[in-house]
Motif scaffolding. Structure first.
Motif, short mmCIF file in Angstrom:
data_model
loop_
_atom_site.label_atom_id
_atom_site.label_comp_id
_atom_site.label_asym_id
_atom_site.label_seq_id
_atom_site.Cartn_x
_atom_site.Cartn_y
_atom_site.Cartn_z
N ILE A 35 0.86 -1.18 0.00
CA ILE A 35 0.00 0.00 0.00
C ILE A 35 0.90 1.23 0.00
O ILE A 35 1.73 1.40 0.89
CB ILE A 35 -0.94 0.02 1.22
CG1 ILE A 35 -1.90 -1.17 1.17
CG2 ILE A 35 -1.75 1.32 1.25
CD1 ILE A 35 -2.85 -1.25 2.37
N ALA A 37 0.84 5.42 -0.13
CA ALA A 37 0.03 6.63 0.04
C ALA A 37 0.66 7.75 -0.77
O ALA A 37 1.86 8.03 -0.64
CB ALA A 37 -0.06 7.01 1.51
N VAL A 39 0.49 11.62 -1.11
CA VAL A 39 -0.02 12.72 -0.30
C VAL A 39 0.45 14.06 -0.87
O VAL A 39 1.44 14.16 -1.58
CB VAL A 39 0.41 12.59 1.18
CG1 VAL A 39 -0.02 11.26 1.76
CG2 VAL A 39 1.92 12.77 1.33
N LYS A 46 -2.14 14.97 -7.61
CA LYS A 46 -2.33 13.60 -7.13
C LYS A 46 -3.38 12.85 -7.95
O LYS A 46 -3.15 11.74 -8.42
CB LYS A 46 -2.76 13.59 -5.65
CG LYS A 46 -1.86 14.31 -4.68
CD LYS A 46 -2.31 14.10 -3.25
CE LYS A 46 -3.72 14.52 -2.97
NZ LYS A 46 -3.94 15.97 -3.06
N GLU A 171 -8.96 9.42 -1.94
CA GLU A 171 -9.57 9.94 -0.70
C GLU A 171 -10.71 9.02 -0.24
O GLU A 171 -11.86 9.44 -0.11
CB GLU A 171 -10.10 11.36 -0.92
CG GLU A 171 -9.05 12.37 -1.32
CD GLU A 171 -8.20 12.85 -0.15
OE1 GLU A 171 -8.33 12.28 0.95
OE2 GLU A 171 -7.42 13.79 -0.35
N VAL A 201 -3.26 4.77 -2.43
CA VAL A 201 -4.24 5.57 -1.71
C VAL A 201 -3.87 7.04 -1.87
O VAL A 201 -2.81 7.47 -1.41
CB VAL A 201 -4.30 5.18 -0.23
CG1 VAL A 201 -5.33 6.04 0.51
CG2 VAL A 201 -4.65 3.70 -0.08
N THR A 203 -4.39 10.83 -0.92
CA THR A 203 -4.96 11.49 0.24
C THR A 203 -4.16 12.75 0.58
O THR A 203 -3.00 12.89 0.18
CB THR A 203 -4.96 10.55 1.46
OG1 THR A 203 -5.55 11.20 2.58
CG2 THR A 203 -3.55 10.11 1.83
N ALA A 209 -2.31 8.12 6.02
CA ALA A 209 -1.12 7.50 5.44
C ALA A 209 -0.36 6.71 6.50
O ALA A 209 0.11 5.60 6.25
CB ALA A 209 -0.23 8.58 4.83
N ALA A 213 -0.41 2.87 5.20
CA ALA A 213 0.55 2.72 4.11
C ALA A 213 1.83 2.01 4.53
O ALA A 213 2.24 2.07 5.69
CB ALA A 213 0.90 4.08 3.52
N VAL A 216 5.25 6.06 1.47
CA VAL A 216 4.62 7.35 1.23
C VAL A 216 5.37 8.05 0.11
O VAL A 216 6.61 8.02 0.06
CB VAL A 216 4.63 8.24 2.49
CG1 VAL A 216 4.07 9.62 2.19
CG2 VAL A 216 3.82 7.59 3.61
N VAL A 230 6.87 4.64 5.36
CA VAL A 230 6.00 5.55 6.10
C VAL A 230 6.65 6.00 7.40
O VAL A 230 6.54 7.17 7.81
CB VAL A 230 4.61 4.90 6.34
CG1 VAL A 230 4.73 3.67 7.24
CG2 VAL A 230 3.63 5.89 6.93
#
Length: 315
Positions: A35, A37, A39, A46, A171, A201, A203, A209, A213, A216, A230
């Protein structure tokens, strides 16, 4: 599993205006079962990047590869690709047709892809995996008869019913109450473990996150400016933009860093580091004392690689 290499997405300006460079050179990797994220503040690119990874926006330059093969933008190839890569949108109320029952909403993907198996059983299994049990109790309900969390679970079930390998969630909990957000995040983590799903993801919520996650990627003005695990990025950020984002969290130590000026215009990207006009390190004189102020103003940091190592695009 999924890789963006030198990805650019530009939009022509209105009435001959300057071209908006929404995604301006991005390398990003997403591994199986991982996963990531993505951001950044609103307008940083994004969602445009996510739409390009889904094949909804062909890149102006660069390429997207899935399982080692470049993405083919013919209609037949995209149909096959989208069976394996599914989108979960931000607003479940806007994602669901109010005239369709829950059953029809989840079965729609099966019908588009001409599923040859037992449709009813597939819909029931997808709803059960999304946490709506017993599934048959929800078949004939309409979106207005469900809570916000239940509607988001229906959206997730609609993505799961085709048994994808990758979810792109834009989101996914932004419109939900705090009590429901935790349930949906726990669901995504459980699905990752049970189905070996990968997820990107999108966001602006750093707390989300942190909770969901493995890695990141921080985006600013069309480009990723910091990436890594992360724990590394959110515990010891190296880029001034990431530091500013984290400084305004309620439990952050020290004073919040309030960035000066307005969010940048992707049609007017200046020379040098794209963050220099708002950079507190440059404004405080710290960059000059380190001997890099001229580089900040004149030399664009290199595009970060898409792998998992910690990197920051900062002189």
């Amino acid at each position: 599993m999924l890789r963006a290499e030198g990805l650019h997405v530009s939009f022509p300006g209105r009435h001959g205006g300057d071209t908006a460079r929404a995604v301006d050179g991005v390398d990003l990797d997403l591994r199986a079962g991982e996963i990531v994220a993505l951001v950044g503040e609103s307008g940083c690119g994004k969602t445009t990047l996510a739409r390009s990874l889904l094949g909804l926006l062909p890149p102006t330059a660069g390429r997207v590869t899935f399982d080692g093969r470049p993405l083919d933008y013919s209609s037949g190839a995209l149909r096959t690709y989208r069976k394996r890569v599914q989108l979960v949108l931000q607003d479940p109320s806007g994602s669901l047709n109010p005239r369709h029952t829950v059953y029809d909403a989840v079965a729609e993907g099966l019908r588009i892809h001409r599923y040859g198996g037992d449709e009813r059983a597939a819909v029931a299994e997808a709803l059960s995996r999304a946490g709506l049990r017993p599934a048959e109790r929800f078949f004939q309900r309409y979106p207005h008869e469900l809570s916000g969390g239940q509607r988001q679970r229906v959206v997730i079930a609609g993505a799961l019913v085709l048994e994808p390998k990758l979810l792109v969630a834009d989101e996914p909990v932004a419109s939900l109450d705090a009590s429901v957000r935790g349930e949906i995040l726990a669901l995504l983590l459980r699905l990752r473990d049970e189905l070996d799903l990968s997820a990107l993801v999108v966001t602006h919520d750093l707390g989300l996150a942190w909770n969901i996650a493995d890695r990141v990627a921080v985006m600013y003005l069309g480009r990723i400016v910091e990436t890594g695990s992360v724990e590394q990025v959110l515990s010891a950020p190296r880029h001034p933009y990431t530091q500013a984002l984290l400084s305004v969290l309620p439990d952050a130590p020290g004073e919040p860093v309030v960035l000066a000026g307005e969010p940048p215009d992707p049609s007017r990207i200046s020379a040098g580091c794209r963050f220099h006009a708002r950079c507190p390190v440059l404004a405080s004189g710290e960059a000059e004392r380190a001997g890099v102020a001229d580089a900040c103003l004149t030399r664009d940091p290199e595009i970060l690689g898409g792998g998992g190592e910690e990197q920051a695009a900062c002189h």
